[in-house]
Structures are given as C-alpha cells and as structure tokens.
Design an enzyme around this catalytic site. Sequence first.
Site, short mmCIF file in Angstrom:
data_model
loop_
_atom_site.label_atom_id
_atom_site.label_comp_id
_atom_site.label_asym_id
_atom_site.label_seq_id
_atom_site.Cartn_x
_atom_site.Cartn_y
_atom_site.Cartn_z
N LYS A 100 32.59 2.04 41.53
CA LYS A 100 32.96 1.29 40.32
C LYS A 100 31.90 0.23 40.04
O LYS A 100 31.43 -0.46 40.96
CB LYS A 100 34.32 0.63 40.53
CG LYS A 100 34.83 -0.14 39.31
CD LYS A 100 36.20 -0.76 39.60
CE LYS A 100 36.75 -1.53 38.41
NZ LYS A 100 38.05 -2.15 38.70
N SER A 138 41.74 -1.00 35.56
CA SER A 138 40.38 -1.03 35.09
C SER A 138 39.46 -0.03 35.78
O SER A 138 38.36 0.22 35.29
CB SER A 138 39.80 -2.43 35.25
OG SER A 138 39.76 -2.77 36.63
N SER A 177 44.57 -2.22 39.37
CA SER A 177 43.46 -1.42 38.83
C SER A 177 43.01 -0.23 39.64
O SER A 177 42.17 0.54 39.16
CB SER A 177 42.25 -2.31 38.56
OG SER A 177 42.42 -2.98 37.34
N1 GLN Z 1 45.47 -4.76 34.28
C1 GLN Z 1 45.38 -5.98 35.03
C2 GLN Z 1 44.54 -6.97 34.27
O1 GLN Z 1 44.20 -6.67 33.18
C3 GLN Z 1 44.82 -5.71 36.40
C4 GLN Z 1 43.37 -5.50 36.41
C5 GLN Z 1 42.81 -5.29 37.78
O2 GLN Z 1 43.54 -5.01 38.73
N2 GLN Z 1 41.51 -5.47 37.90
O3 GLN Z 1 44.22 -8.01 34.73
#
Ligand code: GLN
Length: 486
Positions: free
Chosen positions: A80, A155, A179
């Site tokens: 990632k 994400s 994420s």
């Molecule tokens: N969807 C969550 C956010 O927008 C979690 C994102 C993540 O775990 N990086 O913060």
Amino acid sequence: MAALHELNLADALAALRSGDTSSRALTEAYLERIAAHDGVLHAYLHVAADRALAAADAADKQLAEKGEHAPLLGLPIAIKDVLTVAGMPATAGSRILEPFVPTYNATTVQRLLDAGCVILGKTNTDEFAMGSSTENSAFGPTRNAWDRQRVPGGSSGGSAAAVAGGLAPVALGTDTGGSVRQPAAFSGVSGLKPTYGRVSRYGLIAFGSSLDCVGVLGYSVADGASVFGVMAGHDPKDATTSQQSLPPIRLNGSSSLKGKKIGVPKEYFIEGLSAEVDAAVRAAINALLAQGAEAVEISLPHTEYALPVYYIIAPAEASANLARFDGVRYGYRADEADSMDMFTHTRGEGFGPEVTRRIMIGTYALSAGYFEAYYGQAQKVRTLIRQDFERVFETVDLIAAPATPSTAFKLGAHSDDPLEMYLQDVFTLPASLAGVPGISVPCGFDGEGLPIGLQLIAPHFAEDELLAAAHSYQLDSDWHTRRPAL
Ligand code: GLN
C-alpha cells in the site's frame, strides 16, 4: 497445477523450492495480469516491473543454491502506498507528496525484503488513508474486481482489488479504523488488522498514530498469516511496538474451534445492517458452532460511541501528523515568493477535500478552549470502549460480527455525504479504538454476487488464536476460494 496467479502461498513457495516454477515466471505472471487488467481496476499507483524482475532473478539464483532459504524467497507482493520502499515513489494517494521518493524502507517492507519477497509495486489508497472507498485518492479511484461499477472499499482498496483480481498474491494494507478489514470484506479476500503495537509503524506515513496498524490482505487466512509472521514483532525504531514475542502461528489441517467461546455482540446486529449480510454472518457463526465452538450473546455497551469518538481522535492526530507537509520538507511546493503564501498555497493546493476537512476538524478539536470538551472527552470514552472488550474477553475467546453493514456500494454513492461514508466504519472502529486484533474473512455473497465479510476479533496480542479460528472456518467453507471473472 492451477494458473500461476491462482496458486496459494504455500503452493507457490513449494513450487519455487522444487523448481516447478521460478520467481521470474511468477513475477511475470502477475505483471501480465497487471498489464491486462489494471487499466480498468487501477489497483496500482506504481508498478515496479524492472525492479521486480531483477529481484526475481536474484531470488532464482538463490533458489538454485542448496540449503536454507529465506521463508518467502521469490514471492511477489504489493505494498500500500502509505509505506515507504526506498527508491520507489511514495504518494499516500496525495498530490502533496508528489514527487517524493523515500530513501529508506519501512520496517515491514524491510522484513519482507529480508524474507525474500519481490515487490511488484505500490497500491492505491484514499488520500493519507482517509476514506472507505479509495475514491479519495488524488489519482482516481480503484474499482471492485467483482463489479467495476462499485468501490473496492478503502482505504486499502488498491491492495484489496489487487489480491481479489489476481494482480498480486498478497498485499500489505493499513488499518486505522477499518482500512484492511472493510476493503477485504468488500473485495472477497481475507484481511488481518493486528493488535496495535504488534507491527512496526516505522516508515508508515502517519494518519492517526495511536490507531495506525499495518496489516495484510490475502486470498486465505493462511496466506496472510505467512506474511504477518515475518513482519510482526518488536522494532527498536518504533517505541510503541510491544516487546511481547509472537507466539508461533499454528494453522494445521484440523479445527481449533473445539470448546472455544464465541461472543456475538448484540450491538452489531442492528437496524441498518443489510438482511443479506446479517444472514451470511449468522450462517458463518453456525459453521463455527458446527466445529465445536459455543456461542454466547454478549454486549459491548459503548459501541455506539465508537464512531463519534474515532472521528474526533483520528482527525486530531491527523491534523498534527500532517503539519509536516508544508512545501519545505517533502514533495509539492506552490510557486510563491512569500514564505507564508507558499505554506498556505502548498497545503491548499496539495491536500484534497477530505484531508482538508479532517485537518480542520482535528485542529478545532485540539484548540485551546475546546480540547477538553472534544479530544479529552473522546479519550475518556475510548477507554470505556477498550474496557468493554477487556470485560467480555474475560468470558469469551473471540468475538464474531459483521465486518461492514452492507456489501460494496456504487462509485459516487456516498461521495457527497461524509457522514454516510463514515457510517461504513461502524463495525470496524471499536476494535481499532480498543487496539485489539481483527480479521475479515469471506462468508458469502449477496444477491448481486458481491462478497460479504465475517469479522472475528480477539484479545490484545492473541493473533495466534484469531488466525487459527479464521483458518478453521476456511477449512469448512469455500467462499475464500472464489475468484471474480475479470
Ligand atoms: N474509513 C476510516 C476513515 O476514513 C478508516 C480509515 C483507515 O482505517 N485508514 O478514517
């Protein structure tokens, strides 16, 4: 033998050792998949083809020599794009880092390289990992391998789509509030978020430092476990990593669920949960019971506060972490003579709308006069959420719940409404705030053929139990073996 890009990790590694295949052949197979399908999926932000092939050739040379080999020697992997790989661009899905090329490896990346992995490239992400759909990437969204009109989750959506589509056998992701688990659920792959502090954050571009965890996405639990095993453990470069040694991960051919108590939290089966997700998750829990586990209804009473608490704490930490992107030290710099103008224009032009929103919320929550009312209060409620988990883990071994309230939504469905997007995280945020490990594994499909995820959660540092249970589930289910037709 299955097509090279469909081999599980154990078979791929065995084929490499026996000489039935080579790291070059395996790497080329994935590069061909990328060339054929990534134009549509857009799982990758950077494909390191030449470097991967050179690394594969070096691995093949070592494989040709007799004796002990590094555990993952010759295995391709995707990373990632919030983790640094020396000499490869790192964008975190943001314009503000372009064209930053880090000079050092994240500890997780270094450990994978030491284990013999071949890095295929960097995968797409919501900007600074803020989002649940990968639509917040400054470089365009990733598409779901099961339905291109839909998001892969986020994400770590690039990593999820890469694995789901057979564009990487396994990939690193990060999970701050869901994420890894949420895109794994949306994309029909297995995604592990370790305990906070189990895996080093060194070289991870920080979002919410008290929440950020590096995890792994793979087709099966066993595939992910092999990668987790080499990257976990104390790192002198990250003071928040635990000294606790990693218990051996034993995934054998028989169920490890006999006699285990599985907590089923009533706060996770609520209005708003899709009927199809509900049914698939309950069927999966029944499958755990069929292997000898016992279900216990439990309550995690502060669950409903996880969303507001997370959306104070994560933006507050992000606002501090992102202060370093000022046009001086990294990446993009606005062309302004006056330094004050340069700072403001760099940040105004470099950050996308969601990141800007989080910085504003976070700065407000930390500002004098509001600190106690927002950040201080959120920290207190976070403790209550952690205590919910500690209390139930006195009587149950694991928790089973849905990973997401619905299956993958259409691109654009929630883009105009941040709150709707934040609601996607209701079932993943509590474990993140508590710091406990969680995994999402495929447990069915809805009427439109979209994957559904079962989430299992374990006590702090019990990844061995978590992985063994999730693996047991996969012994008697074949959801994780299905692949989308691209
Ligand atoms: N969807 C969550 C956010 O927008 C979690 C994102 C993540 O775990 N990086 O913060």
